[in-house]
Design an enzyme around this catalytic site. Structure first.
Site, mmCIF file in Angstrom:
data_model
loop_
_atom_site.group_PDB
_atom_site.id
_atom_site.type_symbol
_atom_site.label_atom_id
_atom_site.label_comp_id
_atom_site.label_asym_id
_atom_site.label_seq_id
_atom_site.Cartn_x
_atom_site.Cartn_y
_atom_site.Cartn_z
ATOM 1 N N ASP A 89 0.819 -1.201 0.000
ATOM 2 C CA ASP A 89 0.000 0.000 0.000
ATOM 3 C C ASP A 89 0.861 1.261 0.000
ATOM 4 O O ASP A 89 0.464 2.295 -0.538
ATOM 5 C CB ASP A 89 -0.926 0.004 1.208
ATOM 6 C CG ASP A 89 -2.123 -0.934 1.036
ATOM 7 O OD1 ASP A 89 -2.344 -1.401 -0.098
ATOM 8 O OD2 ASP A 89 -2.822 -1.189 2.025
ATOM 9 N N GLY A 90 2.055 1.192 0.605
ATOM 10 C CA GLY A 90 2.945 2.345 0.594
ATOM 11 C C GLY A 90 3.375 2.725 -0.813
ATOM 12 O O GLY A 90 3.432 3.909 -1.160
ATOM 13 N N ASP A 129 -2.968 15.153 22.170
ATOM 14 C CA ASP A 129 -1.751 15.050 21.362
ATOM 15 C C ASP A 129 -1.974 15.645 19.984
ATOM 16 O O ASP A 129 -1.046 16.155 19.355
ATOM 17 C CB ASP A 129 -1.327 13.584 21.225
ATOM 18 C CG ASP A 129 -0.568 13.076 22.444
ATOM 19 O OD1 ASP A 129 -0.321 13.877 23.368
ATOM 20 O OD2 ASP A 129 -0.228 11.889 22.473
ATOM 21 N N LEU A 179 -6.680 3.688 12.860
ATOM 22 C CA LEU A 179 -6.954 2.467 13.621
ATOM 23 C C LEU A 179 -6.033 2.369 14.835
ATOM 24 O O LEU A 179 -6.458 1.986 15.926
ATOM 25 C CB LEU A 179 -6.798 1.247 12.719
ATOM 26 C CG LEU A 179 -7.182 -0.108 13.318
ATOM 27 C CD1 LEU A 179 -8.638 -0.137 13.726
ATOM 28 C CD2 LEU A 179 -6.878 -1.226 12.322
ATOM 29 N N THR A 215 -8.017 2.155 8.131
ATOM 30 C CA THR A 215 -7.250 0.975 8.537
ATOM 31 C C THR A 215 -5.793 1.296 8.839
ATOM 32 O O THR A 215 -5.023 0.396 9.183
ATOM 33 C CB THR A 215 -7.292 -0.096 7.429
ATOM 34 O OG1 THR A 215 -6.757 0.468 6.224
ATOM 35 C CG2 THR A 215 -8.722 -0.557 7.172
ATOM 36 N N ALA A 216 -5.416 2.561 8.728
ATOM 37 C CA ALA A 216 -4.017 2.952 8.898
ATOM 38 C C ALA A 216 -3.816 3.626 10.262
ATOM 39 O O ALA A 216 -4.153 3.067 11.297
ATOM 40 C CB ALA A 216 -3.601 3.848 7.738
ATOM 41 N N TYR A 217 -3.277 4.828 10.275
ATOM 42 C CA TYR A 217 -2.973 5.545 11.515
ATOM 43 C C TYR A 217 -4.220 5.680 12.393
ATOM 44 O O TYR A 217 -4.174 5.552 13.622
ATOM 45 C CB TYR A 217 -2.399 6.918 11.157
ATOM 46 C CG TYR A 217 -1.689 7.666 12.250
ATOM 47 C CD1 TYR A 217 -1.558 7.148 13.532
ATOM 48 C CD2 TYR A 217 -1.138 8.919 11.991
ATOM 49 C CE1 TYR A 217 -0.898 7.855 14.525
ATOM 50 C CE2 TYR A 217 -0.473 9.635 12.973
ATOM 51 C CZ TYR A 217 -0.366 9.096 14.245
ATOM 52 O OH TYR A 217 0.290 9.806 15.207
#
Length: 275
Positions: A66-67, A170, A185, A181-183
């Protein structure tokens, strides 16, 4: 028709697949474009071009994870992308290596008929009065220079002008369904099926926050930042800008969207690889 092929950097397997795809594209009667690093890995450095030229192709192929897909998407603008998955989770890269040549040939043939099956996925941009971020396919994060105890930002969070939350955290993360589904999650946000039209608003380690919220895909999410000298805005974790604070950053859907060609991934099968 011109097909651009980009292989994951440093991956011999990706280069091997790219070589097979180059032959498949040529056999289908289309011309092949290679980025400079892929061309060099294939022993043809003179054939390589800057990745920005992907926007001039009719189809792009990302070989990797995916990257790699997101790297191609950042440079492809509205060029449709086929993702070839080399064994990773594969929410974006749906095509296994053994089916890659046939999938790309099918897209070339569909292009010739004017019948490519292209799916649209939203991208986001962050803006102030005099600055706009690089578009993000996954998420925009607004935070201070540091996270953790003694750090973070004071913020007020609004959706289409209505206050949703505020206090100290933060940071604040705004994600697309693709980025759920990335950061998102990892910060306790919800999974959102890619067929859902919406944006995720997620406060990061808030002192007294609200639950993550899914809002309309065309909503404007505004984050007013105080309590720090600088606000840091990151687009997909790679393109980072530092803005003087206090400031107000507006995040909303932008154009062009990300366009995905080829067979769709199985969202639930990909989820199984997260565990």
């Amino acid at each position: 028709m011109e097909v651009g092929i980009v292989a994951r950097k440093g991956s011999e397997r990706a280069v091997t697949v790219a070589d097979e795809l180059r032959e498949a594209v040529a056999d289908a009667g289309a011309s092949v474009w290679l980025d400079a690093e892929t061309a060099a890995a294939l022993g043809e450095p003179a054939a390589g071009r800057a990745v920005g030229a992907l926007a001039d192709c009719d189809l792009a192929v990302a070989v990797g994870g995916d990257g790699t897909f997101l790297f191609v998407a950042r440079n492809a603008e509205d060029t449709p992308i086929v993702g070839v998955n080399l064994g990773e989770v594969g929410f974006l890269n749906a095509v296994p290596p053994e089916a890659a040549a046939e999938a790309v040939r099918s897209e070339v043939e569909a292009f010739d008929r004017g019948a490519m099956n292209v799916r649209e996925a939203p991208r986001l941009a962050a803006r102030t009065d005099d600055w706009t971020s690089v578009p993000a396919a996954n998420e925009i994060v607004i935070q201070g220079g540091r996270r953790g105890p003694g750090a973070g930002i004071d913020y007020e969070l609004r959706v289409d002008g209505s206050r949703y939350a505020g206090g100290h955290a933060d940071g604040v993360l705004i994600a697309t369904p693709t980025g759920s589904t990335a950061y998102n999650l990892s910060e306790g946000g919800p999974l959102v099926h890619p067929a859902v039209s919406g944006l995720i608003v997620n406060e990061m380690a808030a002192d007294d926050g609200m639950p993550p919220l899914v809002v309309d895909a065309d909503a404007t999410v505004s984050v007013a930042v105080e309590g720090v000298e600088e606000a840091v805005v990151a687009s997909d974790g790679r393109n980072v800008a530092t803005l003087p604070a206090p400031t107000e950053v507006a995040v909303q859907r932008t154009t062009p969207s990300m366009y995905i060609a080829g067979p769709p991934s199985d969202f639930f099968e990909a989820l199984g690889k997260l565990s």
